[in-house]
Design a protein around this motif. Structure first.
Motif, PDB file in Angstrom:
ATOM      1  N   GLU A   1       0.836  -1.205   0.000  1.00 39.55           N
ATOM      2  CA  GLU A   1       0.000   0.000   0.000  1.00 39.55           C
ATOM      3  C   GLU A   1       0.870   1.253   0.000  1.00 39.55           C
ATOM      4  O   GLU A   1       0.560   2.233  -0.671  1.00 39.55           O
ATOM      5  N   ARG A   2       1.983   1.201   0.739  1.00 34.03           N
ATOM      6  CA  ARG A   2       2.905   2.347   0.771  1.00 34.03           C
ATOM      7  C   ARG A   2       3.599   2.523  -0.582  1.00 34.03           C
ATOM      8  O   ARG A   2       3.826   3.640  -1.026  1.00 34.03           O
ATOM      9  N   ILE A   3       3.912   1.425  -1.242  1.00 36.58           N
ATOM     10  CA  ILE A   3       4.507   1.504  -2.576  1.00 36.58           C
ATOM     11  C   ILE A   3       3.543   2.209  -3.523  1.00 36.58           C
ATOM     12  O   ILE A   3       3.935   3.105  -4.276  1.00 36.58           O
ATOM     13  N   GLU A   4       2.289   1.817  -3.474  1.00 39.62           N
ATOM     14  CA  GLU A   4       1.285   2.444  -4.337  1.00 39.62           C
ATOM     15  C   GLU A   4       1.119   3.931  -4.022  1.00 39.62           C
ATOM     16  O   GLU A   4       0.961   4.753  -4.926  1.00 39.62           O
ATOM     17  N   LYS A   5       1.182   4.273  -2.756  1.00 35.09           N
ATOM     18  CA  LYS A   5       1.053   5.669  -2.336  1.00 35.09           C
ATOM     19  C   LYS A   5       2.209   6.515  -2.877  1.00 35.09           C
ATOM     20  O   LYS A   5       1.993   7.606  -3.388  1.00 35.09           O
ATOM     21  N   VAL A   6       3.433   6.001  -2.767  1.00 33.14           N
ATOM     22  CA  VAL A   6       4.598   6.733  -3.272  1.00 33.14           C
ATOM     23  C   VAL A   6       4.519   6.878  -4.789  1.00 33.14           C
ATOM     24  O   VAL A   6       4.739   7.957  -5.335  1.00 33.14           O
ATOM     25  N   ALA A   7       4.188   5.809  -5.472  1.00 32.50           N
ATOM     26  CA  ALA A   7       4.099   5.861  -6.939  1.00 32.50           C
ATOM     27  C   ALA A   7       3.034   6.852  -7.394  1.00 32.50           C
ATOM     28  O   ALA A   7       3.216   7.538  -8.408  1.00 32.50           O
ATOM     29  N   ALA A   8       1.951   6.956  -6.651  1.00 32.79           N
ATOM     30  CA  ALA A   8       0.866   7.871  -7.025  1.00 32.79           C
ATOM     31  C   ALA A   8       1.318   9.328  -6.995  1.00 32.79           C
ATOM     32  O   ALA A   8       0.805  10.161  -7.732  1.00 32.79           O
ATOM     33  N   LYS A   9       2.314   9.643  -6.172  1.00 31.07           N
ATOM     34  CA  LYS A   9       2.811  11.017  -6.089  1.00 31.07           C
ATOM     35  C   LYS A   9       3.538  11.439  -7.365  1.00 31.07           C
ATOM     36  O   LYS A   9       3.665  12.620  -7.642  1.00 31.07           O
ATOM     37  N   TYR A  10       4.029  10.459  -8.102  1.00 30.49           N
ATOM     38  CA  TYR A  10       4.752  10.724  -9.346  1.00 30.49           C
ATOM     39  C   TYR A  10       4.120   9.945 -10.490  1.00 30.49           C
ATOM     40  O   TYR A  10       4.818   9.361 -11.320  1.00 30.49           O
ATOM     41  N   LYS A  11       2.800   9.936 -10.547  1.00 29.25           N
ATOM     42  CA  LYS A  11       2.091   9.058 -11.478  1.00 29.25           C
ATOM     43  C   LYS A  11       2.454   9.276 -12.941  1.00 29.25           C
ATOM     44  O   LYS A  11       2.303   8.382 -13.746  1.00 29.25           O
ATOM     45  N   GLU A  12       2.955  10.459 -13.298  1.00 27.70           N
ATOM     46  CA  GLU A  12       3.344  10.691 -14.695  1.00 27.70           C
ATOM     47  C   GLU A  12       4.597   9.911 -15.072  1.00 27.70           C
ATOM     48  O   GLU A  12       4.805   9.578 -16.233  1.00 27.70           O
ATOM     49  N   ARG A  13       5.442   9.629 -14.088  1.00 28.94           N
ATOM     50  CA  ARG A  13       6.719   8.970 -14.386  1.00 28.94           C
ATOM     51  C   ARG A  13       6.971   7.713 -13.562  1.00 28.94           C
ATOM     52  O   ARG A  13       8.029   7.108 -13.671  1.00 28.94           O
ATOM     53  N   CYS A  14       6.007   7.335 -12.755  1.00 27.39           N
ATOM     54  CA  CYS A  14       6.213   6.179 -11.872  1.00 27.39           C
ATOM     55  C   CYS A  14       5.015   5.238 -11.974  1.00 27.39           C
ATOM     56  O   CYS A  14       3.867   5.653 -11.859  1.00 27.39           O
ATOM     57  N   THR A  15       5.301   3.970 -12.169  1.00 30.38           N
ATOM     58  CA  THR A  15       4.269   2.948 -12.343  1.00 30.38           C
ATOM     59  C   THR A  15       4.467   1.838 -11.323  1.00 30.38           C
ATOM     60  O   THR A  15       5.596   1.418 -11.076  1.00 30.38           O
ATOM     61  N   VAL A  16       3.368   1.371 -10.769  1.00 31.59           N
ATOM     62  CA  VAL A  16       3.415   0.201  -9.890  1.00 31.59           C
ATOM     63  C   VAL A  16       3.303  -1.040 -10.755  1.00 31.59           C
ATOM     64  O   VAL A  16       2.407  -1.150 -11.597  1.00 31.59           O
ATOM     65  N   LEU A  17       4.206  -1.975 -10.554  1.00 31.65           N
ATOM     66  CA  LEU A  17       4.192  -3.258 -11.263  1.00 31.65           C
ATOM     67  C   LEU A  17       3.685  -4.299 -10.271  1.00 31.65           C
ATOM     68  O   LEU A  17       4.358  -4.635  -9.311  1.00 31.65           O
ATOM     69  N   PRO A  18       2.468  -4.819 -10.462  1.00 30.07           N
ATOM     70  CA  PRO A  18       1.760  -5.599  -9.445  1.00 30.07           C
ATOM     71  C   PRO A  18       2.212  -7.061  -9.318  1.00 30.07           C
ATOM     72  O   PRO A  18       1.433  -7.997  -9.537  1.00 30.07           O
ATOM     73  N   LEU A  19       3.450  -7.258  -8.928  1.00 36.60           N
ATOM     74  CA  LEU A  19       3.985  -8.608  -8.737  1.00 36.60           C
ATOM     75  C   LEU A  19       3.156  -9.384  -7.710  1.00 36.60           C
ATOM     76  O   LEU A  19       2.823 -10.544  -7.925  1.00 36.60           O
ATOM     77  N   HIS A  20       2.824  -8.747  -6.596  1.00 31.77           N
ATOM     78  CA  HIS A  20       2.072  -9.422  -5.529  1.00 31.77           C
ATOM     79  C   HIS A  20       0.751  -9.972  -6.052  1.00 31.77           C
ATOM     80  O   HIS A  20       0.436 -11.153  -5.869  1.00 31.77           O
ATOM     81  N   CYS A  21      -0.007  -9.132  -6.720  1.00 32.48           N
ATOM     82  CA  CYS A  21      -1.318  -9.534  -7.243  1.00 32.48           C
ATOM     83  C   CYS A  21      -1.193 -10.692  -8.228  1.00 32.48           C
ATOM     84  O   CYS A  21      -1.969 -11.651  -8.180  1.00 32.48           O
ATOM     85  N   GLU A  22      -0.218 -10.598  -9.108  1.00 32.08           N
ATOM     86  CA  GLU A  22      -0.022 -11.658 -10.105  1.00 32.08           C
ATOM     87  C   GLU A  22       0.344 -12.983  -9.436  1.00 32.08           C
ATOM     88  O   GLU A  22      -0.159 -14.043  -9.824  1.00 32.08           O
ATOM     89  N   LEU A  23       1.236 -12.935  -8.443  1.00 32.81           N
ATOM     90  CA  LEU A  23       1.642 -14.175  -7.773  1.00 32.81           C
ATOM     91  C   LEU A  23       0.506 -14.770  -6.954  1.00 32.81           C
ATOM     92  O   LEU A  23       0.319 -15.988  -6.946  1.00 32.81           O
ATOM     93  N   VAL A  24      -0.255 -13.930  -6.272  1.00 37.49           N
ATOM     94  CA  VAL A  24      -1.398 -14.439  -5.500  1.00 37.49           C
ATOM     95  C   VAL A  24      -2.384 -15.125  -6.433  1.00 37.49           C
ATOM     96  O   VAL A  24      -2.902 -16.202  -6.121  1.00 37.49           O
ATOM     97  N   THR A  25      -2.635 -14.541  -7.587  1.00 36.18           N
ATOM     98  CA  THR A  25      -3.538 -15.151  -8.566  1.00 36.18           C
ATOM     99  C   THR A  25      -3.026 -16.528  -8.975  1.00 36.18           C
ATOM    100  O   THR A  25      -3.796 -17.503  -9.013  1.00 36.18           O
ATOM    101  N   GLN A  26      -1.743 -16.632  -9.256  1.00 40.24           N
ATOM    102  CA  GLN A  26      -1.167 -17.922  -9.653  1.00 40.24           C
ATOM    103  C   GLN A  26      -1.186 -18.929  -8.507  1.00 40.24           C
ATOM    104  O   GLN A  26      -1.451 -20.117  -8.714  1.00 40.24           O
ATOM    105  N   ILE A  27      -0.901 -18.466  -7.296  1.00 40.26           N
ATOM    106  CA  ILE A  27      -0.924 -19.360  -6.127  1.00 40.26           C
ATOM    107  C   ILE A  27      -2.336 -19.917  -5.933  1.00 40.26           C
ATOM    108  O   ILE A  27      -2.509 -21.123  -5.705  1.00 40.26           O
ATOM    109  N   GLU A  28      -3.323 -19.050  -6.012  1.00 39.55           N
ATOM    110  CA  GLU A  28      -4.699 -19.497  -5.807  1.00 39.55           C
ATOM    111  C   GLU A  28      -5.151 -20.470  -6.889  1.00 39.55           C
ATOM    112  O   GLU A  28      -5.930 -21.376  -6.634  1.00 39.55           O
TER     113      GLU A  28
END
Length: 103
Positions: free
Chosen positions: A53-80
């Motif tokens: 959540e903190r990673i997403e918050k920091v990235a949102a401050k620089y949204k024009e040049r900073c992107t969140v790459l959702p590794l956690h979400c992708e891995l959870v999907t594969q695990i499930e």
């Protein structure tokens, strides 16, 4: 030593701010992966979600040049999808490492 969520956010913010201000790079920050596959609702995985959540918050401050790459979400999907496998345990110390991609 476990950093607080606030100190993690401050450090990450400092890193991203410097990259954005001192370079022309676009920045991608990976969310942290879950730790282990058997207990996605464990206390340590709840902490990982807090860090993400903190990673997403920091990235949102620089949204024009900073992107969140959702590794956690992708891995959870594969695990499930692959429940039933018996994965090896993961060392919990790895969650402290920020994963940043600069292009």
């Amino acid at each position: 030593f476990l950093p607080t969520l606030d100190s993690y956010e401050q450090n990450l913010y400092g890193i991203v701010t410097r990259l954005v201000k001192e370079t022309s790079a676009n920045v991608g920050i990976f969310t942290l992966p879950p730790l282990g596959e058997r207990r996605l609702d464990s206390n340590i995985n709840k902490r990982v979600c807090g860090v993400n959540e903190r990673i997403e918050k920091v990235a949102a401050k620089y949204k024009e040049r900073c992107t969140v790459l959702p590794l956690h979400c992708e891995l959870v999907t594969q695990i499930e999808k692959s429940r039933g496998d018996r994965p090896a345990p993961v060392d919990a110390r790895f969650y402290q490492l920020p994963l940043i991609y600069v292009a």
